[in-house]
Design an enzyme around this catalytic site. Structure first.
Site, PDB file in Angstrom:
ATOM      1  N   SER A 141       0.842  -1.205   0.000  1.00 13.47           N
ATOM      2  CA  SER A 141       0.000   0.000   0.000  1.00 13.47           C
ATOM      3  C   SER A 141       0.869   1.243   0.000  1.00 13.47           C
ATOM      4  O   SER A 141       0.351   2.350  -0.032  1.00 13.47           O
ATOM      5  CB  SER A 141      -0.936  -0.006   1.204  1.00 13.47           C
ATOM      6  OG  SER A 141      -0.224  -0.208   2.382  1.00 13.47           O
TER       7      SER A 141
ATOM      8  N   HIS B 171      -3.939  -4.393  -5.317  1.00 13.60           N
ATOM      9  CA  HIS B 171      -4.125  -3.750  -4.010  1.00 13.60           C
ATOM     10  C   HIS B 171      -5.555  -3.927  -3.516  1.00 13.60           C
ATOM     11  O   HIS B 171      -6.493  -3.383  -4.092  1.00 13.60           O
ATOM     12  CB  HIS B 171      -3.741  -2.262  -4.104  1.00 13.60           C
ATOM     13  CG  HIS B 171      -3.760  -1.578  -2.780  1.00 13.60           C
ATOM     14  ND1 HIS B 171      -4.305  -0.337  -2.572  1.00 13.60           N
ATOM     15  CD2 HIS B 171      -3.300  -1.986  -1.566  1.00 13.60           C
ATOM     16  CE1 HIS B 171      -4.184  -0.013  -1.301  1.00 13.60           C
ATOM     17  NE2 HIS B 171      -3.583  -0.994  -0.673  1.00 13.60           N
TER      18      HIS B 171
ATOM     19  N   GLU C  88      -7.607  -2.563  -6.758  1.00 12.71           N
ATOM     20  CA  GLU C  88      -6.828  -1.686  -7.638  1.00 12.71           C
ATOM     21  C   GLU C  88      -5.787  -2.542  -8.362  1.00 12.71           C
ATOM     22  O   GLU C  88      -5.016  -3.270  -7.721  1.00 12.71           O
ATOM     23  CB  GLU C  88      -6.116  -0.597  -6.824  1.00 12.71           C
ATOM     24  CG  GLU C  88      -7.079   0.416  -6.228  1.00 12.71           C
ATOM     25  CD  GLU C  88      -6.382   1.465  -5.357  1.00 12.71           C
ATOM     26  OE1 GLU C  88      -6.857   2.603  -5.326  1.00 12.71           O
ATOM     27  OE2 GLU C  88      -5.374   1.146  -4.684  1.00 12.71           O
TER      28      GLU C  88
ATOM     29  N   ASN D  10      -5.626   5.159  -1.386  1.00 13.35           N
ATOM     30  CA  ASN D  10      -4.811   5.661  -0.276  1.00 13.35           C
ATOM     31  C   ASN D  10      -4.321   7.085  -0.504  1.00 13.35           C
ATOM     32  O   ASN D  10      -4.114   7.830   0.450  1.00 13.35           O
ATOM     33  CB  ASN D  10      -3.622   4.727  -0.016  1.00 13.35           C
ATOM     34  CG  ASN D  10      -4.040   3.508   0.793  1.00 13.35           C
ATOM     35  OD1 ASN D  10      -5.140   3.464   1.333  1.00 13.35           O
ATOM     36  ND2 ASN D  10      -3.182   2.511   0.865  1.00 13.35           N
TER      37      ASN D  10
END
Ligand code: 3HC
Length: 313
Positions: free
Chosen positions: A144, A165, A177, A215
């Site tokens: 991440s 992800h 993702e 994120n």
């Protein structure tokens, strides 16, 4: 063999759409994310091997998966306990564990790495398996905070490398993702995306940029909430209530920070700060640093911005 057949055969065997689907998956790291990824893959018919470093970690991963699977089964088969039991049993029959990294990748189609966010360790891991995994095997990282290209740099299969992800809790969160580096081949990208869909996830594509999409937007939100609390603008409870009722977020920023882990949020921010020292948004936040230093990491340690009873999930 006719000319037409040869042409068609060549077309189909090199077409991404016709590439063999991913069936065998190796998940490296059985923590919260790795267990979740392994569980969802097994639930959707894949043969999965989870690799860990010791028996204790394997036991922990197994228990976490069992608990989560029961919750999923209850939801899927509300009034049919026998079907729920079969679902759990069949899912578990597709899940295997291993302490032997090299053995666990020797006939796999996809490796998903979900170990600690340490580039040296990830390099060691991927260079070890690069020489033993079959040629067709795709390598992916669930990082991440680190760059996929940096992680892939030690391998000789950058065309078969990408990022996958996931989000916590993996069995519940619908997004995946899919990250491409410039070398990721179309076939690899198509296979990763198709696999995400086979898991029941909605996939989005992002370049190998810090934080990818979620994120990059979520971590600054958490950071700004902590700064707000530090300044005394509002209480944590009121900020959480505001974002839940005013923006329809399922959790407020402090509930989410505690859920994700304050160490994780700090680690991501610190990495970005190192890379972009002038960006105000990424600068260290004393209150977050203090909590992490005191071991108040959130739900997993029983205290973060809030206190939790033992056994809270
Ligand atoms: N496994 C299986 N099922 C689970 C689960 C798990 N670990 N956790 C929750 N569930 C299920 C529950 O069984 C429940 O099912 P039901 O609807 O049939 O009752 C449902 O999910 C809702 O759970 P709860 O009733 O316990 O609680 P909530 O309604 O508060 O939902 C939540 C919990 C799904 C976590 C919700 O609060 C939420 O979506 N929060 C935001 C989470 C989020 O933003 N995650 C992303 C974090 S960022 C990240 O992961 C990226 C990383 O790189 C840092």
């Amino acid at each position: 063999m006719t000319f037409q057949f040869l042409v068609l055969n060549r077309y189909f065997s090199s077409s991404p759409a016709m590439a063999a689907a991913i069936k065998n998956v190796t998940v490296i790291g059985g923590g919260l994310m790795g267990s979740g990824i392994a569980q969802v893959a097994a639930q959707t018919g894949h043969r999965v091997t989870v690799v860990e470093v010791n028996e204790n970690a394997i036991e922990k991963a197994k228990n976490g998966i069992q608990n989560s699977l029961q919750r999923v089964a209850k939801k899927l088969y509300k009034d049919k306990p026998a079907d729920a039991e079969t679902f759990v049993k069949e899912t578990l029959s597709r899940l295997h564990t291993s302490l032997d990294l090299k053995d666990a990748v020797k006939d796999t189609d996809l490796v998903v790495e979900a170990i600690v966010e340490n580039l040296d360790l990830k390099h060691k891991l991927f260079s070890t398996i690069d020489s033993v995994a079959p040629n067709h095997t795709i390598f992916a990282s669930n990082t991440s905070s680190l760059s996929i290209q940096d992680i892939a740099s030690v391998t000789k299969r950058k065309d078969r490398f990408g990022g996958l992800h996931f989000f916590n809790p993996v069995p519940v969160m619908k997004l995946l993702e899919v990250i491409r580096i410039p070398e990721t081949s179309d076939e690899t990208y198509e296979k990763m995306t198709a696999w995400g869909k086979a898991l029941g996830k909605t996939t989005i594509t992002c370049k190998d940029t810090p934080g990818f999409v979620v994120n990059r937007l979520l971590v600054p939100l958490l950071a700004e909430a902590v700064r707000m609390l530090e300044r005394g603008d509002a209480t944590a409870r009121d900020i959480d209530t505001a974002m839940k009722l005013g923006a329809s977020h399922p959790m407020g920023p402090f509930e989410l920070a505690d859920y994700v882990g304050n160490d994780t949020t700090k680690f991501i921010l610190d990495g970005w700060h190192q890379k972009y020292p002038d960006v105000e948004l990424f600068k260290p936040i004393p209150l977050l640093t203090k909590l992490v230093e005191e071991g108040k990491l959130g739900l997993k340690t029983g205290e973060g911005f809030y206190k939790y009873d033992k056994g809270t999930k």
